[in-house]
Design a protein around this motif. Structure first.
Motif, PDB file in Angstrom:
ATOM      1  N   GLY A 163      50.249  44.199  38.058  1.00 16.20           N
ATOM      2  CA  GLY A 163      49.473  45.224  38.091  1.00 16.20           C
ATOM      3  C   GLY A 163      47.947  44.542  37.986  1.00 16.20           C
ATOM      4  N   PRO A 164      46.942  45.177  38.007  1.00 16.50           N
ATOM      5  CA  PRO A 164      45.420  44.787  38.022  1.00 16.50           C
ATOM      6  C   PRO A 164      45.195  44.331  36.615  1.00 16.50           C
ATOM      7  N   VAL A 165      44.678  43.360  36.370  1.00 18.73           N
ATOM      8  CA  VAL A 165      44.206  42.935  34.724  1.00 18.73           C
ATOM      9  C   VAL A 165      42.909  43.170  34.515  1.00 18.73           C
ATOM     10  N   GLY A 166      42.108  43.627  35.536  1.00 17.93           N
ATOM     11  CA  GLY A 166      40.510  43.905  35.246  1.00 17.93           C
ATOM     12  C   GLY A 166      39.539  43.172  34.981  1.00 17.93           C
ATOM     13  N   ASP A 167      38.697  43.780  33.894  1.00 18.17           N
ATOM     14  CA  ASP A 167      37.881  42.742  33.230  1.00 18.17           C
ATOM     15  C   ASP A 167      38.251  42.111  32.111  1.00 18.17           C
ATOM     16  N   LEU A 168      38.125  40.837  31.905  1.00 20.29           N
ATOM     17  CA  LEU A 168      38.631  39.891  30.971  1.00 20.29           C
ATOM     18  C   LEU A 168      37.599  39.455  30.084  1.00 20.29           C
ATOM     19  N   SER A 169      36.425  40.119  30.286  1.00 19.90           N
ATOM     20  CA  SER A 169      34.905  39.456  29.294  1.00 19.90           C
ATOM     21  C   SER A 169      35.179  39.634  28.037  1.00 19.90           C
ATOM     22  N   LYS A 170      36.073  40.679  27.368  1.00 22.65           N
ATOM     23  CA  LYS A 170      36.117  40.573  26.154  1.00 22.65           C
ATOM     24  C   LYS A 170      37.433  40.355  25.424  1.00 22.65           C
ATOM     25  N   ILE A 171      38.142  39.403  26.149  1.00 27.80           N
ATOM     26  CA  ILE A 171      39.300  38.832  26.026  1.00 27.80           C
ATOM     27  C   ILE A 171      39.144  37.221  25.610  1.00 27.80           C
ATOM     28  N   GLU A 172      39.641  37.155  24.300  1.00 31.20           N
ATOM     29  CA  GLU A 172      39.494  35.599  23.883  1.00 31.20           C
ATOM     30  C   GLU A 172      40.759  34.877  24.493  1.00 31.20           C
ATOM     31  N   ASN A 173      40.606  33.526  24.832  1.00 29.03           N
ATOM     32  CA  ASN A 173      41.499  32.689  25.499  1.00 29.03           C
ATOM     33  C   ASN A 173      42.251  33.509  26.545  1.00 29.03           C
ATOM     34  N   SER A 174      41.223  34.039  27.450  1.00 31.98           N
ATOM     35  CA  SER A 174      41.809  34.818  28.427  1.00 31.98           C
ATOM     36  C   SER A 174      42.528  33.929  29.787  1.00 31.98           C
ATOM     37  N   GLU A 175      42.431  32.716  29.584  1.00 32.46           N
ATOM     38  CA  GLU A 175      43.228  32.064  30.413  1.00 32.46           C
ATOM     39  C   GLU A 175      44.750  32.138  30.341  1.00 32.46           C
ATOM     40  N   VAL A 176      45.162  32.246  29.143  1.00 36.55           N
ATOM     41  CA  VAL A 176      46.659  32.669  28.792  1.00 36.55           C
ATOM     42  C   VAL A 176      47.041  33.875  29.827  1.00 36.55           C
ATOM     43  N   ILE A 177      46.284  34.977  30.213  1.00 35.38           N
ATOM     44  CA  ILE A 177      46.670  35.787  31.392  1.00 35.38           C
ATOM     45  C   ILE A 177      47.180  34.968  32.387  1.00 35.38           C
ATOM     46  N   ASP A 178      46.609  34.094  32.860  1.00 36.16           N
ATOM     47  CA  ASP A 178      47.236  33.230  34.293  1.00 36.16           C
ATOM     48  C   ASP A 178      48.665  32.873  34.001  1.00 36.16           C
ATOM     49  N   ASP A 179      48.949  32.386  32.482  1.00 31.64           N
ATOM     50  CA  ASP A 179      50.366  31.998  32.203  1.00 31.64           C
ATOM     51  C   ASP A 179      51.383  33.215  32.421  1.00 31.64           C
ATOM     52  N   ILE A 180      50.758  34.446  31.937  1.00 34.80           N
ATOM     53  CA  ILE A 180      51.609  35.587  31.912  1.00 34.80           C
ATOM     54  C   ILE A 180      51.850  35.939  33.291  1.00 34.80           C
ATOM     55  N   ILE A 181      50.882  36.051  34.192  1.00 33.36           N
ATOM     56  CA  ILE A 181      50.911  36.346  35.667  1.00 33.36           C
ATOM     57  C   ILE A 181      52.263  35.676  36.267  1.00 33.36           C
ATOM     58  N   ARG A 182      51.880  34.174  35.956  1.00 29.71           N
ATOM     59  CA  ARG A 182      52.911  33.569  36.473  1.00 29.71           C
ATOM     60  C   ARG A 182      54.382  33.630  36.394  1.00 29.71           C
ATOM     61  N   VAL A 183      54.626  33.724  34.951  1.00 32.89           N
ATOM     62  CA  VAL A 183      56.147  33.980  34.310  1.00 32.89           C
ATOM     63  C   VAL A 183      56.436  35.188  35.015  1.00 32.89           C
ATOM     64  N   GLY A 184      55.621  36.321  35.122  1.00 28.26           N
ATOM     65  CA  GLY A 184      55.888  37.749  35.760  1.00 28.26           C
ATOM     66  C   GLY A 184      56.361  37.541  37.141  1.00 28.26           C
ATOM     67  N   LYS A 185      55.611  36.715  38.011  1.00 28.46           N
ATOM     68  CA  LYS A 185      55.937  36.493  39.377  1.00 28.46           C
ATOM     69  C   LYS A 185      57.215  35.888  39.674  1.00 28.46           C
ATOM     70  N   ILE A 186      57.516  34.751  38.748  1.00 28.88           N
ATOM     71  CA  ILE A 186      58.891  34.184  38.605  1.00 28.88           C
ATOM     72  C   ILE A 186      59.956  35.063  38.573  1.00 28.88           C
ATOM     73  N   TYR A 187      59.856  36.044  37.279  1.00 28.10           N
ATOM     74  CA  TYR A 187      60.824  36.876  36.993  1.00 28.10           C
ATOM     75  C   TYR A 187      61.150  37.973  38.207  1.00 28.10           C
ATOM     76  N   PHE A 188      60.109  38.403  38.764  1.00 25.03           N
ATOM     77  CA  PHE A 188      60.144  39.348  39.943  1.00 25.03           C
ATOM     78  C   PHE A 188      60.400  38.622  41.128  1.00 25.03           C
ATOM     79  N   LYS A 189      60.315  37.375  41.300  1.00 23.01           N
ATOM     80  CA  LYS A 189      60.493  36.609  42.503  1.00 23.01           C
ATOM     81  C   LYS A 189      59.686  36.866  43.473  1.00 23.01           C
ATOM     82  N   MET A 190      58.373  36.828  43.008  1.00 23.95           N
ATOM     83  CA  MET A 190      57.258  37.025  43.861  1.00 23.95           C
ATOM     84  C   MET A 190      56.519  35.771  44.074  1.00 23.95           C
ATOM     85  N   PRO A 191      55.896  35.507  45.127  1.00 27.48           N
ATOM     86  CA  PRO A 191      54.838  34.313  45.673  1.00 27.48           C
ATOM     87  C   PRO A 191      54.116  34.014  44.663  1.00 27.48           C
ATOM     88  N   ILE A 192      54.073  32.666  44.161  1.00 22.93           N
ATOM     89  CA  ILE A 192      53.062  32.211  43.131  1.00 22.93           C
ATOM     90  C   ILE A 192      51.671  31.764  43.854  1.00 22.93           C
TER      91      ILE A 192
END
Length: 643
Positions: free
Chosen positions: A614-643
């Motif tokens: 889903g859309p992650v929206g505004d990440l300006s108030k999230i510390e270490n927001s770069e971790v979100i990219d890792d979570i998106i990546r493993v989600g795509k692998i799990y759902f067999k979506m293109p990375i």
């Protein structure tokens, strides 16, 4: 203790008796608390409460005239507290500034005079988008002094979100800084100013506290702090006597479970609730030094500012993160400022407890009371907190509520028996219960946290959206305040928080508590140890939900694939044995850290959206927001979506 004195005055023998009486006769309790705490009204109220409008529209302390600033500043300037330190501010790089009550009162008077010269009057809204600082406290109190309304926003807000909030609230003046520091990094406000000036937001003046020669104050519609406050030295403004129900604060909820909500608080409600909790739960007195790690946009900031200053104690403010430059920072702050009352968030405590570091070198002997809020505090972390910070001598005041009430629905009392992980029981004067889907009370099982009666600090609605307020809190349980938290009362009467109702995971028609799954993972006795965990729901092909977990471990060299596979199976087995055999996760992912908002909470709704595509929206108030990219990546692998 303050609470013991209150009980003695009213002939109450036990904590249980006090809780029972305060929640059954709320009119008696709130009136008695106001008088015992010494809350001062310019004109006394004639009626404690008017329930004619029902629980959602009860009016409090009718006929009374009051002002928060009179109770927190004015009256201290005429006694011995005038020369006590009111605020101690520590910057990210370690510099310290202190002001006494008299100095703070002078600063508030001078800024209030400048605001009045700018045409600010009762009911006007004054916004700030600031880091926590002495200036932020001065802005808040100067605003309240005049009878205006303080709108407080995190300095890490995105330009787009700030624009939306300001259009909604229509403040007369906005205060911002041109830069702030956090975790060794410098954040600039250029984009905020650019967005505001380009969008023609109807604000009469943007006041910029300049820490750099940035030139932002030269933009159209902007003024520097020095320019705005020129010629105010030695001037003062009258503290306005206000109706008890006059608005005082507009705060935005964290938005971790949905869109942020702008909640409105009153003068009397904010003051009485903060004074009650800081006084009775945390036993604050003029000799205390109080520090709760918070951001100016989180409700804990106005709560601690009002509560601590009401008692004439010293409040410590810190603009940085608790782990910069090392995890020892928070211990160094306690030592340096000789803090006696300290509050933290469970996620940060779990990070410290799993760090493997030795904190025994620090002198924490000044601590006498510990606090926790924001998330459920698991038993293991509770015990570590008690041992390392409190040497098993300090009561832990584990309490929980929300921005919507500027305080807690449930909480521990310093005189009551404690149980690791428990939040004690109902807050004083808070008629709360735990119920099932039909609204019937339940014990020894997880249910929904509700409140059956009104309380003074209940928000008077969402800004420009009273219907949304009613729908959120009063549409589900037939007129009860539905808080959205899951809770449980055990057979001994101890209360426990079990997460958010909208975090529940439903698999095979059975509801599973993510907080229990997370606590079970953290309690895993094997190696590597788990420092943080989060459990979320992910849709399966049958329309049900899968259990997905994320863990951060204390061994970054743990990279062998076969070893990791065996480890994850052991974690699943551990959950099946110690929590529920049917709650074994479908997937467990090891990530380097979990994202956190500025209050230190893990935003589970954001984790769900990121993992599920889903859309992650505004990440300006999230510390270490770069971790979100890792979570998106493993989600795509799990759902067999293109990375």
């Amino acid at each position: 203790m303050n609470i013991s004195d209150f009980m003695k005055v009213h002939g109450i023998q036990t904590a249980d008796e006090l809780i029972k009486r305060s929640t059954e006769d709320i009119g008696w309790f709130w009136d008695a608390a106001v008088k015992h705490l010494g809350i001062e009204f310019f004109h006394p109220y004639g009626l404690v409460m008017d329930e004619g409008g029902g629980i959602s529209n009860t009016k409090w302390f009718l006929g009374g005239k009051i002002n928060i600033v009179h109770n927190c500043l004015d009256r201290h300037d005429t006694d011995s507290k005038a020369f006590r330190v009111a605020l101690r501010f520590e910057t990210d790089d370690g510099a310290v500034e202190a002001v006494t009550y008299r100095e703070l009162n002078n600063k508030v008077n001078e800024l209030a005079w400048s605001l009045k010269q700018a045409g600010v009057k009762k009911g006007d809204r004054i916004a700030m988008c600031m880091p926590i600082s002495i200036e932020a406290v001065v802005i808040m109190l100067a605003t309240l002094k005049l009878g205006a309304v303080s709108l407080q926003l995190s300095c890490r807000i995105s330009p787009q979100e700030l624009t939306i909030y300001l259009r909604d609230a229509s403040p007369k003046i906005l205060f911002i800084t041109d830069r702030h520091q956090r975790g060794g990094k410098t954040f600039y406000s250029n984009l905020l100013c650019q967005e505001l000036t380009s969008q023609n937001i109807p604000i009469e003046c943007i006041v910029i506290l300049e820490k750099l020669d940035s030139g932002l104050a030269l933009r159209k519609g902007c003024k520097s702090w020095n320019n705005f406050t020129a010629d105010n030295s030695g001037h003062s403004a009258e503290t306005a006597p206000l109706d008890s129900e006059a608005p005082s604060l507009i705060l935005y909820s964290s938005g971790t479970t949905g869109k942020s909500k702008a909640v409105i608080h009153t003068q009397a409600g904010a003051l009485v609730q903060a004074a009650k909790e800081v006084g009775y739960l945390f036993d604050c007195s003029p000799d205390d030094t109080f520090f709760w790690f918070t951001d100016i946009g989180w409700m804990m900031a106005p709560w601690e500012i009002i509560g601590t200053l009401f008692f004439g104690a010293t409040l410590v403010l810190y603009e940085g993160t608790p782990f910069y430059p090392t995890p020892h920072r928070i211990f160094e702050i306690i030592e340096r400022h000789r803090i006696s009352i300290f509050g933290f968030v469970p996620t940060a405590l779990r990070t410290l407890s799993s760090s493997g570091l030795d904190f025994s070198e620090h002198d924490l002997s000044t601590l006498r009371i510990l606090g926790s809020t924001g998330e459920p505090l698991d038993e293991k972390t509770w015990e570590w907190y008690s041992q390392i910070f409190g040497k098993n001598q300090c009561p832990i005041i584990n309490f929980s509520g929300g921005t919507e009430l500027l305080g807690g629905l449930v909480g521990s009392l310093p005189i009551a028996e404690q149980k690791p992980g428990a939040v004690g029981g109902p807050g004083l004067g808070m008629a709360v219960d735990v119920v099932n889907d039909e609204g019937q009370p339940v014990r020894n099982q997880v249910g929904y946290l509700v409140c059956r009666k009104p309380f003074p600090s209940m928000t008077r609605g969402f800004l420009n959206n009273f219907e949304g307020f009613m729908d959120t809190y009063f549409s589900r349980m037939g007129g009860l305040w539905f808080h959205g938290d899951l809770a449980e009362i055990d057979s001994y009467g101890f209360w426990f928080l079990r997460g958010r109702a909208d975090d529940l995971i439903v698999r095979g028609g059975v509801k599973y508590d993510p907080a229990k799954i997370e606590a079970t993972l953290i309690s895993f006795p094997g190696e590597p140890k788990i420092s943080e965990s989060a459990a979320i729901a992910s849709p399966d092909n049958s329309g049900g939900q899968r259990i997905i977990c994320f863990v951060a471990i204390n061994n970054q060299n743990f990279t062998d694939d076969e070893q990791i596979k065996r480890y994850l199976e052991e974690l699943k087995k551990h959950i099946g044995i110690t929590y529920d055999p049917m709650a074994r996760p479908d997937e467990i992912h090891i990530i380097k850290a979990l994202p956190k908002n500025l209050a230190g909470k893990i935003p589970r709704e954001l984790l769900r959206r990121a993992y599920n595509g889903g859309p992650v929206g505004d990440l300006s108030k999230i510390e270490n927001s770069e971790v979100i990219d890792d979570i998106i990546r493993v989600g795509k692998i799990y759902f067999k979506m293109p990375i």
